[in-house]
Design a protein around this motif. Structure first.
Motif, PDB file in Angstrom:
ATOM      1  N   ARG A 301       0.845  -1.187   0.000  1.00 38.76           N
ATOM      2  CA  ARG A 301       0.000   0.000   0.000  1.00 38.76           C
ATOM      3  C   ARG A 301       0.886   1.243   0.000  1.00 38.76           C
ATOM      4  O   ARG A 301       1.110   1.880   1.021  1.00 38.76           O
ATOM      5  CB  ARG A 301      -0.921  -0.005   1.227  1.00 38.76           C
ATOM      6  N   PRO A 302       1.394   1.608  -1.184  1.00 41.81           N
ATOM      7  CA  PRO A 302       2.322   2.738  -1.250  1.00 41.81           C
ATOM      8  C   PRO A 302       1.612   4.082  -1.257  1.00 41.81           C
ATOM      9  O   PRO A 302       0.410   4.173  -1.512  1.00 41.81           O
ATOM     10  CB  PRO A 302       3.049   2.509  -2.571  1.00 41.81           C
ATOM     11  N   THR A 303       2.378   5.119  -0.995  1.00 40.77           N
ATOM     12  CA  THR A 303       1.939   6.490  -1.224  1.00 40.77           C
ATOM     13  C   THR A 303       2.464   6.903  -2.593  1.00 40.77           C
ATOM     14  O   THR A 303       3.307   6.215  -3.184  1.00 40.77           O
ATOM     15  CB  THR A 303       2.514   7.428  -0.150  1.00 40.77           C
ATOM     16  N   PRO A 304       2.005   8.015  -3.135  1.00 41.40           N
ATOM     17  CA  PRO A 304       2.545   8.455  -4.422  1.00 41.40           C
ATOM     18  C   PRO A 304       4.057   8.661  -4.406  1.00 41.40           C
ATOM     19  O   PRO A 304       4.713   8.479  -5.431  1.00 41.40           O
ATOM     20  CB  PRO A 304       1.798   9.777  -4.670  1.00 41.40           C
ATOM     21  N   MET A 305       4.605   8.991  -3.252  1.00 40.24           N
ATOM     22  CA  MET A 305       6.040   9.260  -3.167  1.00 40.24           C
ATOM     23  C   MET A 305       6.891   8.001  -3.068  1.00 40.24           C
ATOM     24  O   MET A 305       8.072   8.029  -3.425  1.00 40.24           O
ATOM     25  CB  MET A 305       6.344  10.161  -1.964  1.00 40.24           C
ATOM     26  N   ASN A 306       6.333   6.904  -2.551  1.00 39.26           N
ATOM     27  CA  ASN A 306       7.180   5.721  -2.386  1.00 39.26           C
ATOM     28  C   ASN A 306       6.702   4.523  -3.191  1.00 39.26           C
ATOM     29  O   ASN A 306       7.107   3.383  -2.935  1.00 39.26           O
ATOM     30  CB  ASN A 306       7.317   5.338  -0.906  1.00 39.26           C
ATOM     31  N   ALA A 307       5.869   4.765  -4.195  1.00 40.36           N
ATOM     32  CA  ALA A 307       5.364   3.669  -5.027  1.00 40.36           C
ATOM     33  C   ALA A 307       6.494   2.928  -5.733  1.00 40.36           C
ATOM     34  O   ALA A 307       6.369   1.735  -6.035  1.00 40.36           O
ATOM     35  CB  ALA A 307       4.360   4.206  -6.050  1.00 40.36           C
ATOM     36  N   PHE A 308       7.605   3.606  -5.976  1.00 38.69           N
ATOM     37  CA  PHE A 308       8.751   2.963  -6.630  1.00 38.69           C
ATOM     38  C   PHE A 308       9.285   1.790  -5.818  1.00 38.69           C
ATOM     39  O   PHE A 308       9.930   0.880  -6.367  1.00 38.69           O
ATOM     40  CB  PHE A 308       9.875   3.978  -6.849  1.00 38.69           C
ATOM     41  N   LYS A 309       9.026   1.779  -4.511  1.00 37.32           N
ATOM     42  CA  LYS A 309       9.565   0.718  -3.667  1.00 37.32           C
ATOM     43  C   LYS A 309       8.979  -0.654  -4.005  1.00 37.32           C
ATOM     44  O   LYS A 309       9.624  -1.675  -3.761  1.00 37.32           O
ATOM     45  CB  LYS A 309       9.308   1.030  -2.187  1.00 37.32           C
ATOM     46  N   VAL A 310       7.775  -0.691  -4.530  1.00 38.04           N
ATOM     47  CA  VAL A 310       7.142  -1.973  -4.836  1.00 38.04           C
ATOM     48  C   VAL A 310       7.934  -2.703  -5.907  1.00 38.04           C
ATOM     49  O   VAL A 310       8.320  -3.870  -5.738  1.00 38.04           O
ATOM     50  CB  VAL A 310       5.678  -1.764  -5.272  1.00 38.04           C
ATOM     51  N   GLU A 311       8.197  -2.037  -7.014  1.00 33.84           N
ATOM     52  CA  GLU A 311       8.986  -2.661  -8.071  1.00 33.84           C
ATOM     53  C   GLU A 311      10.433  -2.873  -7.636  1.00 33.84           C
ATOM     54  O   GLU A 311      11.047  -3.897  -7.973  1.00 33.84           O
ATOM     55  CB  GLU A 311       8.929  -1.809  -9.339  1.00 33.84           C
ATOM     56  N   LEU A 312      10.978  -1.928  -6.899  1.00 37.21           N
ATOM     57  CA  LEU A 312      12.355  -2.078  -6.419  1.00 37.21           C
ATOM     58  C   LEU A 312      12.486  -3.294  -5.511  1.00 37.21           C
ATOM     59  O   LEU A 312      13.467  -4.041  -5.580  1.00 37.21           O
ATOM     60  CB  LEU A 312      12.790  -0.812  -5.687  1.00 37.21           C
ATOM     61  N   ALA A 313      11.500  -3.516  -4.659  1.00 42.29           N
ATOM     62  CA  ALA A 313      11.533  -4.689  -3.781  1.00 42.29           C
ATOM     63  C   ALA A 313      11.468  -5.977  -4.589  1.00 42.29           C
ATOM     64  O   ALA A 313      12.191  -6.940  -4.307  1.00 42.29           O
ATOM     65  CB  ALA A 313      10.377  -4.630  -2.783  1.00 42.29           C
ATOM     66  N   ARG A 314      10.603  -6.017  -5.600  1.00 44.93           N
ATOM     67  CA  ARG A 314      10.522  -7.215  -6.447  1.00 44.93           C
ATOM     68  C   ARG A 314      11.876  -7.517  -7.075  1.00 44.93           C
ATOM     69  O   ARG A 314      12.350  -8.655  -7.059  1.00 44.93           O
ATOM     70  CB  ARG A 314       9.473  -7.007  -7.536  1.00 44.93           C
ATOM     71  N   ARG A 315      12.478  -6.501  -7.636  1.00 43.66           N
ATOM     72  CA  ARG A 315      13.765  -6.702  -8.317  1.00 43.66           C
ATOM     73  C   ARG A 315      14.863  -7.110  -7.339  1.00 43.66           C
ATOM     74  O   ARG A 315      15.733  -7.923  -7.675  1.00 43.66           O
ATOM     75  CB  ARG A 315      14.166  -5.421  -9.052  1.00 43.66           C
ATOM     76  N   THR A 316      14.823  -6.552  -6.136  1.00 41.74           N
ATOM     77  CA  THR A 316      15.860  -6.872  -5.150  1.00 41.74           C
ATOM     78  C   THR A 316      15.719  -8.307  -4.661  1.00 41.74           C
ATOM     79  O   THR A 316      16.716  -9.007  -4.447  1.00 41.74           O
ATOM     80  CB  THR A 316      15.793  -5.881  -3.983  1.00 41.74           C
ATOM     81  N   ILE A 317      14.492  -8.776  -4.476  1.00 44.40           N
ATOM     82  CA  ILE A 317      14.275 -10.171  -4.098  1.00 44.40           C
ATOM     83  C   ILE A 317      14.844 -11.102  -5.167  1.00 44.40           C
ATOM     84  O   ILE A 317      15.585 -12.055  -4.872  1.00 44.40           O
ATOM     85  CB  ILE A 317      12.768 -10.448  -3.898  1.00 44.40           C
ATOM     86  N   VAL A 318      14.536 -10.826  -6.427  1.00 40.00           N
ATOM     87  CA  VAL A 318      15.035 -11.662  -7.516  1.00 40.00           C
ATOM     88  C   VAL A 318      16.552 -11.626  -7.569  1.00 40.00           C
ATOM     89  O   VAL A 318      17.218 -12.665  -7.728  1.00 40.00           O
ATOM     90  CB  VAL A 318      14.426 -11.207  -8.862  1.00 40.00           C
ATOM     91  N   ARG A 319      17.108 -10.448  -7.415  1.00 40.86           N
ATOM     92  CA  ARG A 319      18.567 -10.308  -7.502  1.00 40.86           C
ATOM     93  C   ARG A 319      19.259 -11.067  -6.371  1.00 40.86           C
ATOM     94  O   ARG A 319      20.274 -11.725  -6.594  1.00 40.86           O
ATOM     95  CB  ARG A 319      18.919  -8.821  -7.426  1.00 40.86           C
ATOM     96  N   ALA A 320      18.704 -11.015  -5.173  1.00 36.33           N
ATOM     97  CA  ALA A 320      19.298 -11.735  -4.050  1.00 36.33           C
ATOM     98  C   ALA A 320      19.262 -13.238  -4.291  1.00 36.33           C
ATOM     99  O   ALA A 320      20.259 -13.951  -4.074  1.00 36.33           O
ATOM    100  CB  ALA A 320      18.565 -11.378  -2.755  1.00 36.33           C
TER     101      ALA A 320
END
Length: 338
Positions: A301-320
């Motif tokens: 449940r992001p705000t307009p300012m931190n919505a980028f974290k959703v995709e960033l988290a997905r990519r970071t999980i995959v990368r790890a």
């Protein structure tokens, strides 16, 4: 100027009695966070009970392959310990990425778990903040929220949990041992950090005067194959935008066991159990990792300012996870892919 009295404790039971019998008292260990909050008048204890002389700084491996850490062990000592580096690399990497060398030399393990949020509205001592003054509101909801949480939030608080260490401990199924007025207790790390709900000022299940005495990390099959991957605005000392503590066991190309926890995106150190459940038995490949990441972040449940974290988290999980399966190498000292 506020007057603060000081007591140096000489035994654990005496320290617990001193603090638990006085609601205006608090413990002082490394002080790397607490002193800042005292100066900012966010915390206002009338007495500090110094616990640095207590015999709670041991670090030792167990015969079963686990780890015992005293609450007063310094972050730098734990990160450098050979048992930690050999059996639980994710823990060493989280500690080394969690603070500058100077802070790691002072900060205690127990204090790190109890550190307060870095939300600027909590720390300015003036803005409405339900963590600091329950019932006043959450300024971040309509304010600057780029660094705030997208998981585990409520209408009363969206502050992100700050500890890197806690994320690794949650992934490793660690336990936190305490001593309080009612005796000894043991908390699973995943239950030691409370969601804000309608009482964000209550961050832990401990009662006043309850003292963390140690941390126990059990031996698990994937722990030796683990890493901490932290994404932040700068490579030097900085809090996570997203971090992933991951431990993985692969047998015949399939995921046999996996432990995942996220930092920088939630109001607590976030155990990614949906992703874990999806991955066990799945092929250890990028497609499965990506699907697991999407499953985990589906309720964000992001705000307009931190919505980028959703995709960033997905990519970071995959990368790890790709790093752990050889898809991409990581620096063993920091967990950062090279």
């Amino acid at each position: 100027m506020r007057t603060i009295t000081y007591l140096r404790a000489t035994d654990t039971a005496g320290a617990v009695e001193a603090v638990s019998s006085d609601p205006t008292s608090d413990y002082l260990a490394g002080g790397t966070t607490e002193v800042d909050l005292l100066r900012q008048e966010v915390l206002n204890p009338r007495r500090l009970v110094d616990i640095n002389d207590l015999p709670l700084n041991g670090i030792e491996g167990t015969p079963e392959g686990g780890l015992r850490i005293g609450a007063l062990a310094r972050m730098s000592d734990v990160a450098a310990h050979p048992v930690v580096r050999e059996r639980f690399p994710v823990l060493a990497q989280a500690l080394e990425s969690g603070a500058s060398p100077q802070l790691r030399n002072m900060a205690s393990m127990g204090g790190n778990l109890l550190q307060r949020v870095r939300c600027s509205y909590f720390r300015d001592a003036e803005s409405p903040c339900n963590k600091r003054e329950p019932g006043t509101g959450c300024s971040a909801l309509a304010g600057f929220s780029r660094g705030h949480a997208v998981l585990g939030t409520s209408e009363h608080c969206i502050a992100t949990h700050p500890s890197d260490l806690a994320v690794a401990l949650v992934a490793l199924d660690a336990h936190v041992r305490t001593l309080g007025p009612r005796g000894e207790r043991t908390y699973p790390a995943d239950e030691f950090f409370l969601l804000p709900g309608d009482s964000p000022h209550r961050e832990h299940p401990m009662e006043h005067g309850e003292l963390i005495t140690g941390i126990e990390v059990p031996a698990t099959d994937p722990a030796r194959r683990s890493l901490y991957l932290k994404v932040r605005d700068r490579a030097s000392y900085e809090f996570a935008l997203v971090s992933v503590a991951a431990a993985l066991s692969v047998v015949d190309g399939s995921v046999a066991d996996v432990r995942l926890a996220l930092g920088g995106v939630a109001t607590t150190p976030w155990r990614a159990r949906r992703a874990e459940d999806f991955l066990v038995g799945a092929a250890a490949d990028a497609d499965a990792f990506g699907m697991a990441a999407r499953v985990e972040m589906a309720d964000a449940r992001p705000t307009p300012m931190n919505a980028f974290k959703v995709e960033l988290a997905r990519r970071t999980i995959v990368r790890a996870l790709r790093t752990l399966t050889g898809g991409r190498e990581a620096d063993p000292g920091t967990g950062s892919p090279t």
